[in-house]
Design an enzyme around this catalytic site. Structure first.
Site, PDB file in Angstrom:
ATOM      1  N   TYR A   1       1.706   1.371  14.721  1.00 19.46           N
ATOM      2  CA  TYR A   1       0.685   1.050  13.720  1.00 19.46           C
ATOM      3  C   TYR A   1       0.955   1.730  12.388  1.00 19.46           C
ATOM      4  CZ  TYR A   1      -3.557   0.406  11.206  1.00 19.46           C
ATOM      5  OH  TYR A   1      -4.435   0.061  10.230  1.00 19.46           O
TER       6      TYR A   1
ATOM      7  N   ASP B   1       0.887  -1.169   0.000  1.00 17.57           N
ATOM      8  CA  ASP B   1       0.000   0.000   0.000  1.00 17.57           C
ATOM      9  C   ASP B   1       0.916   1.208   0.000  1.00 17.57           C
ATOM     10  OD1 ASP B   1      -1.527   2.195   0.680  1.00 17.57           O
ATOM     11  OD2 ASP B   1      -2.402   1.300   2.484  1.00 17.57           O
TER      12      ASP B   1
ATOM     13  N   LYS C   1      -2.824  -2.539   8.446  1.00 17.56           N
ATOM     14  CA  LYS C   1      -2.916  -4.001   8.563  1.00 17.56           C
ATOM     15  C   LYS C   1      -2.095  -4.644   7.452  1.00 17.56           C
ATOM     16  CE  LYS C   1      -5.612  -5.843  11.719  1.00 17.56           C
ATOM     17  NZ  LYS C   1      -4.885  -6.581  12.717  1.00 17.56           N
TER      18      LYS C   1
HETATM   19  C1  F6R Z   1      -7.415  -0.088   8.254  1.00  7.89           C
HETATM   20  C2  F6R Z   1      -7.168   1.219   7.655  1.00  7.89           C
HETATM   21  C3  F6R Z   1      -8.094   2.350   7.968  1.00  7.89           C
HETATM   22  C4  F6R Z   1      -7.398   3.388   8.846  1.00  7.89           C
HETATM   23  C5  F6R Z   1      -8.373   4.516   9.216  1.00  7.89           C
HETATM   24  C6  F6R Z   1      -7.717   5.608  10.065  1.00  7.89           C
HETATM   25  O1  F6R Z   1      -6.474  -1.007   7.839  1.00  7.89           O
HETATM   26  O2  F6R Z   1      -6.218   1.398   6.921  1.00  7.89           O
HETATM   27  O3  F6R Z   1      -9.286   1.894   8.536  1.00  7.89           O
HETATM   28  O4  F6R Z   1      -6.896   2.779   9.994  1.00  7.89           O
HETATM   29  O5  F6R Z   1      -8.894   5.100   8.061  1.00  7.89           O
HETATM   30  O6  F6R Z   1      -6.606   6.078   9.383  1.00  7.89           O
HETATM   31  P1  F6R Z   1      -5.706   7.289   9.911  1.00  7.89           P
HETATM   32  O7  F6R Z   1      -5.295   6.970  11.315  1.00  7.89           O
HETATM   33  O8  F6R Z   1      -4.575   7.321   8.960  1.00  7.89           O
HETATM   34  O9  F6R Z   1      -6.570   8.515   9.842  1.00  7.89           O
HETATM   35 MG    MG Z   2      -3.745   2.499   3.352  1.00  8.48          MG
HETATM   36 MG    MG Z   3      -4.801  -2.098   2.476  1.00 11.62          MG
END
Ligand code: F6R
Ligand code: MG
Ligand code: MG
Length: 366
Positions: free
Chosen positions: A230, A13, A233
């Site tokens: 983090y 990604d 995923k």
């Molecule tokens: C799950 C994913 C999304 C982000 C969510 C918050 O794998 O990629 O659900 O975790 O959109 O993203 P941030 O913290 O970057 O605003």
């Molecule tokens: Mg992403």
């Molecule tokens: Mg992804």
């Protein structure tokens, strides 16, 4: 004897469009250009650029074997150029899976994930490449068990003499970094003790007992463990070879007719159904999900990828999608409660330490 062919699927990604929901066309075009160049130079025999959610999947065939530095470097440089394009467009999370500035021969530990399989092409070589978004490598445990060990799913285990002996499963313990090989049907219950805990134990590969051939291989990295924080995923990939002594295409797809619950979804911290979709519908938008899986079918012919056939586009999977939507609605109603929200140890985001610290003084002994 014919040269062995290697099928390498390397994914990352490197920026989402919009948010974490999909891949921008400019990135796919860039990846296409890079792999086409490599094909013209003779490094690759063939390629296909796939995508699911915010992940780009480089599907490549070549004659250099698994873990080849040239192939890994090609994938790394392709993702780098895609992430440059992502940065220009200010796409979301541009470059998120490229954890290092220096490439050192293999993408392992650097962010992108790889599933690779070297094999001698059979008279006809049908393969399925599963690609998922908003979930983790253990998401394949249940379908792989059904495909290769459950006679209620795979008729061939009972009635095909070439499959009747069963398979061997190589299982990785992602916490202790150990592996074990277990044979089915005789060690089926032992196998299930482990792979029923998909956040820790994942099926890495499966071998035919009859021929010794590798029948399936999946990605097993845990990015959040590599990075120590983090960063998304580890949306997984799995390659499965089919037919003549291996599960038939329909046996390989059948587990996905009943969407199972997987970890991932919003903020990598929720449990929800894995919805089988066509590539065009692989854009998880509801609560950043629900998690999606795409299945691309190819006939490999002297290394050429004949395909893909977008296997979950079939209307026969409409019911599974309906059920997945129902399950998603049901789970959403639980809001911030388990089991929709994952158990504390499994969550990718948490405010627990800071909230706990703030309230320490107010906690009294019972
Ligand atoms: C799950 C994913 C999304 C982000 C969510 C918050 O794998 O990629 O659900 O975790 O959109 O993203 P941030 O913290 O970057 O605003
Ligand atoms: Mg992403
Ligand atoms: Mg992804």
């Amino acid at each position: 004897m014919a040269d062995k062919i290697t099928l390498s699927v390397i994914k990352a990604d490197v920026g989402g469009f919009v948010g974490h929901s999909s891949v921008h066309a400019d990135l796919l075009k860039k990846a296409e250009e890079k792999l086409n160049e490599a094909k013209n130079e003779g490094l690759l025999k063939d390629y296909f650029v796939g995508h699911v959610g915010d992940d780009i999947n480089l599907i490549m065939t070549h004659f250099l074997g698994v873990d080849n530095p040239k192939i890994h470097e090609l994938a790394w440089n392709t993702f780098l150029e895609c992430s440059e394009a992502a940065k220009r467009l200010k796409l979301y999370g541009a470059g998120q899976d490229l954890l290092s500035d220096a490439f050192s021969g293999n993408v392992r530990g650097l962010g992108p994930a790889a599933a690779e399989l070297e094999f001698e092409e059979r008279t006809s070589e049908p393969v399925v490449i599963f690609m998922a978004d908003k979930t983790e490598p253990g998401a394949w445990n249940l379908p792989l068990f059904k495909i290769f060990a459950d006679p209620f799913n795979t008729a061939g285990l009972v009635i095909d003499p070439k499959m009747h002996d069963g398979f061997r499963f190589e299982v990785h313990d992602l916490v202790e970094n150990k592996k074990v090989v277990l044979a089915t049907p005789e060690e089926m219950y032992d196998l299930l003790v482990f792979i029923g805990a998909p956040g820790r134990f994942v099926v890495r590969s499966i071998f035919s007992k009859t021929t010794g051939e590798t029948a399936a291989v999946s990605t097993t990295q845990r990015l959040n463990m590599i990075a120590g924080r983090y960063i998304g995923k580890d949306d997984p990939v799995c390659i499965v070879r089919c037919q003549s002594g291996l599960p038939a295409l329909g046996e390989v797809l059948e587990p996905f007719a009943t969407p199972h619950l997987v970890s991932g979804w919003m903020r990598g911290s929720h449990c929800g159904p894995l919805m089988p979709v066509s590539m065009k519908d692989a854009t998880p938008t509801r609560f950043d999900g629900p998690p999606r899986v795409v299945a691309l079918g190819f006939q490999v012919s002297n290394g050429t990828l004949v395909g893909p056939q977008d296997l979950f586009a079939d209307v026969a999977f409409d019911k599974a999608r309906e059920l997945a939507n129902e399950l998603a609605s049901y789970m959403r109603r639980l809001g911030p409660f388990e089991p929709h929200r994952l158990h504390l140890d499994e969550m990718e985001y948490t405010t627990m330490p800071s909230v706990m610290k703030e309230l320490t003084g107010r906690f009294e002994p019972l």
